[in-house]
Design a protein around this motif. Structure first.
Motif, short mmCIF file in Angstrom:
data_model
loop_
_atom_site.label_atom_id
_atom_site.label_comp_id
_atom_site.label_asym_id
_atom_site.label_seq_id
_atom_site.Cartn_x
_atom_site.Cartn_y
_atom_site.Cartn_z
N GLY A 125 -5.11 -12.32 6.33
CA GLY A 125 -5.62 -13.24 5.30
C GLY A 125 -6.24 -12.56 4.10
N VAL A 126 -6.20 -11.24 4.04
CA VAL A 126 -6.79 -10.49 2.92
C VAL A 126 -5.66 -9.99 2.01
N ASP A 127 -5.75 -10.31 0.73
CA ASP A 127 -4.74 -9.88 -0.23
C ASP A 127 -5.09 -8.49 -0.76
N LEU A 128 -4.10 -7.58 -0.69
CA LEU A 128 -4.28 -6.20 -1.07
C LEU A 128 -3.13 -5.75 -1.96
N VAL A 129 -3.32 -4.66 -2.68
CA VAL A 129 -2.27 -4.11 -3.53
C VAL A 129 -2.21 -2.60 -3.31
N TYR A 130 -1.02 -2.14 -2.92
CA TYR A 130 -0.84 -0.71 -2.69
C TYR A 130 -0.30 -0.02 -3.93
N SER A 131 -0.88 1.12 -4.27
CA SER A 131 -0.42 1.95 -5.38
C SER A 131 0.28 3.18 -4.83
N SER A 132 1.59 3.27 -5.08
CA SER A 132 2.32 4.45 -4.62
C SER A 132 2.06 5.65 -5.52
N VAL A 133 1.58 5.41 -6.73
CA VAL A 133 1.26 6.51 -7.64
C VAL A 133 0.01 7.25 -7.17
N SER A 134 -1.04 6.50 -6.87
CA SER A 134 -2.29 7.11 -6.40
C SER A 134 -2.37 7.21 -4.89
N ASN A 135 -1.47 6.52 -4.19
CA ASN A 135 -1.50 6.44 -2.72
C ASN A 135 -2.83 5.89 -2.23
N VAL A 136 -3.24 4.78 -2.83
CA VAL A 136 -4.44 4.07 -2.40
C VAL A 136 -4.13 2.57 -2.39
N THR A 137 -4.96 1.83 -1.67
CA THR A 137 -4.87 0.38 -1.68
C THR A 137 -6.07 -0.19 -2.42
N TRP A 138 -5.80 -1.07 -3.38
CA TRP A 138 -6.85 -1.78 -4.12
C TRP A 138 -7.03 -3.16 -3.51
N THR A 139 -8.21 -3.75 -3.67
CA THR A 139 -8.35 -5.16 -3.37
C THR A 139 -7.63 -5.93 -4.47
N LYS A 140 -6.95 -6.99 -4.11
CA LYS A 140 -6.25 -7.80 -5.12
C LYS A 140 -7.25 -8.42 -6.09
N ASP A 141 -8.41 -8.75 -5.58
CA ASP A 141 -9.47 -9.34 -6.40
C ASP A 141 -10.22 -8.23 -7.13
N GLY A 142 -10.12 -8.22 -8.45
CA GLY A 142 -10.79 -7.20 -9.24
C GLY A 142 -12.28 -7.41 -9.36
N ASN A 143 -12.79 -8.53 -8.87
CA ASN A 143 -14.22 -8.78 -8.84
C ASN A 143 -14.55 -9.43 -7.50
N ALA A 157 9.16 1.32 -6.48
CA ALA A 157 7.90 0.63 -6.22
C ALA A 157 6.73 1.46 -6.69
N GLU A 158 5.81 0.84 -7.42
CA GLU A 158 4.57 1.49 -7.82
C GLU A 158 3.40 0.68 -7.29
N LEU A 159 3.32 -0.59 -7.68
CA LEU A 159 2.33 -1.50 -7.12
C LEU A 159 3.05 -2.52 -6.25
N SER A 160 2.57 -2.72 -5.04
CA SER A 160 3.18 -3.70 -4.16
C SER A 160 2.09 -4.48 -3.43
N SER A 161 2.24 -5.81 -3.43
CA SER A 161 1.25 -6.69 -2.79
C SER A 161 1.55 -6.83 -1.31
N TYR A 162 0.51 -6.95 -0.53
CA TYR A 162 0.68 -7.30 0.87
C TYR A 162 -0.58 -7.98 1.36
N PRO A 182 -7.90 4.81 1.06
CA PRO A 182 -6.75 5.73 1.05
C PRO A 182 -5.50 5.14 1.70
N GLY A 183 -4.35 5.42 1.09
CA GLY A 183 -3.07 5.04 1.67
C GLY A 183 -2.85 3.55 1.72
N GLN A 184 -1.93 3.14 2.59
CA GLN A 184 -1.60 1.74 2.78
C GLN A 184 -2.07 1.32 4.16
N ILE A 185 -2.91 0.31 4.21
CA ILE A 185 -3.50 -0.11 5.47
C ILE A 185 -2.42 -0.60 6.43
N SER A 186 -1.54 -1.45 5.93
CA SER A 186 -0.48 -1.98 6.76
C SER A 186 0.69 -2.38 5.87
#
Length: 271
Positions: free
Chosen positions: A35-53, A26-31, A236-240
């Motif tokens: 009701g908020v869509d997020l994407v976890y990066s195991s490479v950077s160990n951060v969570t991005w918002t799924k929405d890039g804008n 796993a590198e990028l995983s959605s969760y 930072p990290g994975q929220i949930s």
């Protein structure tokens, strides 16, 4: 008895290897959280918002005045290194130039872009509403080594969220656009702000600039803080850890194996 112990050990090992192999790949995983869509990066160990804008989407859904008004209310000022956009009447006053007052002019109603201060205020706003359950949202940081401080490519700099996402996880190539994948929505082919300000004593215009990432080429650049670019935030990290159906199925498969082993253990104890 010894045979039963060996059997249980094999099951434990098999289950552990099964789950470990899944985690390793796993590198990028959605969760989704509340009701908020997020994407976890195991490479950077951060969570991005799924929405890039995300800012643009919020403005489109709720209106410019409403969203920007809430952002300014949550973060009316931004503290930064003394900059050239501070108090012109007190240009030698570092304290005056280290505080910027955020206004509606820092945001674009058209495409959700903003000045650097607007992007910083947007991150602060997400923290104020605990977006996705986190209050640690921030603009990604960028390395400021020699290859990243100008218009040159920084290729694959370790510990750099934008670069790791672009090259390591989305497998983009130098001089190419950011890939349009199902993992994210509304990725912008253009410039994204970072939270890293430019500090270069030999560059007189550095007091006006911050670093950014150009997703149409894979470059780090430095650009003027009052320019209109986009904001894509991380926490930072994975929220949930809320796995998707495939991930959940794999997890349950491992747990079933462990459950069977525990059942055998109880039967052996009764015997």
């Amino acid at each position: 008895m010894l045979l039963k112990l060996k059997t249980r050990s094999r099951i434990y090992v098999a289950a552990s290897l099964f789950l470990a192999s899944f985690s390793a790949k796993a590198e990028l995983s959605s969760y989704n959280l509340n009701g908020v869509d997020l994407v976890y990066s195991s490479v950077s160990n951060v969570t991005w918002t799924k929405d890039g804008n995300l800012l643009g989407s919020m403005i489109a859904n709720r209106g410019f005045q409403t969203v920007v008004g809430e952002i300014i209310a949550a973060s009316p000022t931004i503290k930064n290194i003394p900059n050239g956009y501070g108090s012109y009447s007190n240009f030698d006053d570092d304290i005056a130039r280290s505080v910027y007052i955020v206004t509606e002019q820092d945001f674009s109603e058209v495409d959700g872009s903003s000045s650097w201060w607007g992007a910083m205020a947007f991150a602060n706003y997400l923290n104020s509403i605990r977006y996705g359950g986190s209050h640690h949202w921030q603009l990604p940081t960028l390395a400021t080594n020699s290859s990243a401080s100008g218009l040159g490519s920084n290729d694959q700099v370790s510990g750099d969220e934008f670069v790791e996402l672009f090259y390591h996880e989305l497998n983009a190539e130098l001089y190419s656009n950011i890939p349009n994948t199902l993992m994210f929505d509304n990725e912008v082919t253009g410039v994204y702000w970072s939270g890293t300000e430019e500090i270069d004593p030999e560059e007189p215009f550095s007091i006006y600039k911050a670093h950014a990432f150009l997703t149409s080429y894979g470059f780090q650049i430095s650009t003027f803080k009052n320019y209109a670019n986009h904001a894509w935030v991380v926490t930072p990290g994975q929220i949930s850890a809320v796995p998707e159906p495939k991930s959940l199925a794999m997890l349950l498969a491992g747990l079933v194996l462990l459950g069977i082993s525990m059942g055998w253990n109880k039967q052996s104890q009764r015997a």
